[in-house]
Design an enzyme around this catalytic site. Structure first.
Site, PDB file in Angstrom:
ATOM      1  N   TYR A 170      12.454  -5.167 -15.278  1.00 49.99           N
ATOM      2  CA  TYR A 170      11.912  -4.287 -14.846  1.00 49.99           C
ATOM      3  C   TYR A 170      12.414  -2.998 -15.528  1.00 49.99           C
ATOM      4  O   TYR A 170      13.549  -2.283 -15.004  1.00 49.99           O
ATOM      5  CB  TYR A 170      11.574  -4.035 -13.437  1.00 49.99           C
ATOM      6  CG  TYR A 170      10.541  -3.100 -13.103  1.00 49.99           C
ATOM      7  CD1 TYR A 170       9.283  -3.480 -12.795  1.00 49.99           C
ATOM      8  CD2 TYR A 170      10.860  -1.689 -12.927  1.00 49.99           C
ATOM      9  CE1 TYR A 170       8.434  -2.726 -12.166  1.00 49.99           C
ATOM     10  CE2 TYR A 170      10.070  -0.679 -12.457  1.00 49.99           C
ATOM     11  CZ  TYR A 170       8.775  -1.524 -12.182  1.00 49.99           C
ATOM     12  OH  TYR A 170       7.699  -0.501 -11.487  1.00 49.99           O
ATOM     13  N   TYR A 212       3.457   0.427 -18.880  1.00 48.56           N
ATOM     14  CA  TYR A 212       3.953   0.397 -17.646  1.00 48.56           C
ATOM     15  C   TYR A 212       3.120  -0.447 -16.639  1.00 48.56           C
ATOM     16  O   TYR A 212       2.277   0.486 -16.439  1.00 48.56           O
ATOM     17  CB  TYR A 212       4.337   1.561 -17.149  1.00 48.56           C
ATOM     18  CG  TYR A 212       4.781   1.750 -15.734  1.00 48.56           C
ATOM     19  CD1 TYR A 212       6.197   1.547 -15.364  1.00 48.56           C
ATOM     20  CD2 TYR A 212       4.243   2.046 -14.288  1.00 48.56           C
ATOM     21  CE1 TYR A 212       6.625   1.394 -13.920  1.00 48.56           C
ATOM     22  CE2 TYR A 212       4.598   1.985 -13.078  1.00 48.56           C
ATOM     23  CZ  TYR A 212       5.837   1.730 -12.958  1.00 48.56           C
ATOM     24  OH  TYR A 212       6.431   1.639 -11.785  1.00 48.56           O
TER      25      TYR A 212
END
Lengths: 389, 134
Positions: free
Chosen positions: A297, A347
């Site tokens: 991430y 994102y």
């Protein structure tokens, strides 16, 4: 865990979806079900982030689901991308549900922007004030101008840079090795927001500083869209001959001062103690050297070197050498973020991070590597190991 | 000079009231003596509810810093560039802090800092940490 991810669905990623988050969620959920070969009425469980605006009740009502036997939220957002899968898996193993959909919908560019302080501050008696009890933008940090996650990441980045004595050029080249490699992956990825934009190391070095020591190319892309994935028992996945990827281990790990923003965690240059990795790999019966591809991430590029070290893929302080020599590239020791990551694909609060791991293990990645196992983490707060079925 | 501040309802809390009177106080445990931050109704070390406040020594080391060059809110447009810091106090707690506007400093992680409370009005002050002797 004895569960499998058997379906992925998403809308396009964009800067302006032109439709509501509820509509986006519905599109992603239907696409995930179609990918899994299931019907809407097969859903009997839902999981989501507390930060998601589309409630389980809204999904039940919108889809006219006859019944829902289990629903639950995991706290915060991307912090729990793997935590949500762990929760779904636990519900399935406990017999609370048999087919759980994990969904996320957000208009994070055209709607409320996570990278801006407007969502934090309000006006009161002629002052800008914070009402937040927890970071980002809480009452103890907002007065110093610390409002958004991207600024927190700069604090971890500087702590790391100074701990290992990296010069500014070395530090720039280390993170450039993340951003440029991931952009090259994104250039092959039709889902990526930045598929058509190339990025060289010189371009990276010339990038505008946002919060020193991080540059514009170190930051993820605020994105509109929705994603969903379908989770069932491994047994059911086998019986229905699905395009399954097995959850070998999934879990959460937080500690005082850590989530949501790690402001008060003692080691500012690390985001997870060694135990987090030991627990995760122990559950899977694997070690870091058994992992073929990693999806980390990357709200900023700094998350990549920290995670590689925190989970023992490389030694402490070795990230500069690993990332400047292509260790994360397609022929490197551990390809990382092969979709382009949050930096260059979009994102999506970790769901696209998981989705790329699933695609690698299905053999459907735009940057396919030989992969039997995939590792995923968000700062160690939630992590997962997936395996080819 | 205006800065972002906690909403009014917070300014009546002891942490902010002590600052408004010019000193940084830390929430501490009256049983084991440990300090903690942010303030909490229970001691995270011995789990006692018998907590109170004590003045901080003001001595700290720099854990990290960052320089905001891009404004993330209209009210910060004329503040950039500004410095955000993480400071580790002698009492064992971490605070988010910064460097007062206009002060020139040369920072490195691990350096010694001392507290400088800056008053904005009679209700509101902030604990900045600056290089010792600056």
């Amino acid at each position: 865990m004895k569960t499998s991810i058997i379906g992925l669905g998403q809308t396009e990623f964009s800067k302006n979806s032109g439709r509501s988050e509820l509509r986006l969620a519905m599109e992603a959920i239907l696409a995930a079900l179609a990918d899994a070969g299931l019907e809407v009425n097969d859903i009997d469980g839902l999981v989501r982030y507390t930060w998601d605006n589309t409630s389980e009740a809204a999904v039940v009502n919108a889809l006219g689901l006859p019944s829902l036997k289990y629903y639950g939220e995991t706290e915060f957002g991307g912090v729990n991308c793997c935590g949500a899968v762990a929760q779904a898996s636990a519900a399935i193993e406990a017999g609370l549900a048999s087919c759980v959909v994990f969904y996320r919908a957000l208009n994070a560019r055209s709607g409320v922007r996570l990278g801006r302080g407007e969502r934090i501050l309000t006006e009161q008696n002629g002052h800008w004030v914070s009402n937040e009890g927890e970071p980002p933008g809480d009452i103890y940090s907002a007065p110093f101008g610390l409002l958004v996650p991207g600024q927190h990441h700069a604090l971890y980045a500087m702590a790391y840079k100074e701990r290992y004595g990296l010069t500014s050029d070395q530090f720039t080249d280390m993170l450039g090795g993340v951003a440029v490699t991931q952009r090259t992956y994104a250039n092959n990825n039709p889902r990526a927001l930045l598929q058509d934009k190339t990025l060289t190391l010189d371009d990276y070095r010339a990038g505008r500083i946002i919060t020193e020591p991080l540059r514009v190319y170190d930051y993820c892309l605020e994105t509109d869209g929705a994603m969903a994935m379908v989770i069932v028992s491994r047994e059911r996945a086998r019986a229905m001959n699905a395009k399954a990827v097995d959850v070998l281990a999934a879990g959460q790990y937080i500690f005082p001062g850590s989530v949501p923003m790690y402001l008060y965690a003692k080691r500012a240059w690390s985001l997870a103690p060694e135990e987090a990795g030991e627990v995760l790999f122990g559950k899977a019966g694997l070690s870091p050297k058994d992992i073929d591809v990693a999806q980390i991430y990357d709200a900023t590029s700094m998350m990549v070197p920290i995670a590689l070290e925190d989970f023992g893929f490389i030694g402490r302080g070795e990230a500069h050498d690993f990332l400047t020599s292509g260790g994360n590239g397609p022929t490197g020791a551990l390809p990382v973020n092969t979709h382009g990551g949050l930096l260059s694909e979009g994102y999506f609060h970790g769901l696209n991070t998981i989705a790329e791991a699933v695609r690698q293990l299905r053999g459907e990645s735009p940057n396919q590597v030989a992969a039997e196992t995939a590792f995923i983490t968000l700062r160690g707060a939630s992590s997962m190991i997936l395996g080819r079925a | 000079m205006t800065v972002i501040r906690p909403a009014d309802r917070y300014l009546d809390q002891p942490y902010w009231q002590h600052l408004a009177k010019g000193t940084l106080h830390l929430n501490c445990c009256n049983d084991c003596g440990g300090a903690h931050h942010p303030p909490s109704p229970i001691c995270p070390t011995c789990r006692s509810f018998n907590t109170g406040w004590k003045p901080a020594s003001g001595k700290a080391t720099l854990a990290s810093y960052a320089i905001a060059r891009h404004s993330v809110h209209p009210s910060l447009g004329d503040k950039v560039p500004y410095i955000i810091t993480l400071v580790d106090l002698e009492e064992g707690v971490r605070l988010v802090s910064g460097i007062p506007e206009g002060m020139e400093v040369d920072l490195h992680v691990g350096m010694a800092l001392e507290c400088k409370v800056v008053q904005f009005d009679d209700r509101f002050a902030l604990p900045y940490f600056v290089p010792v002797g600056a």
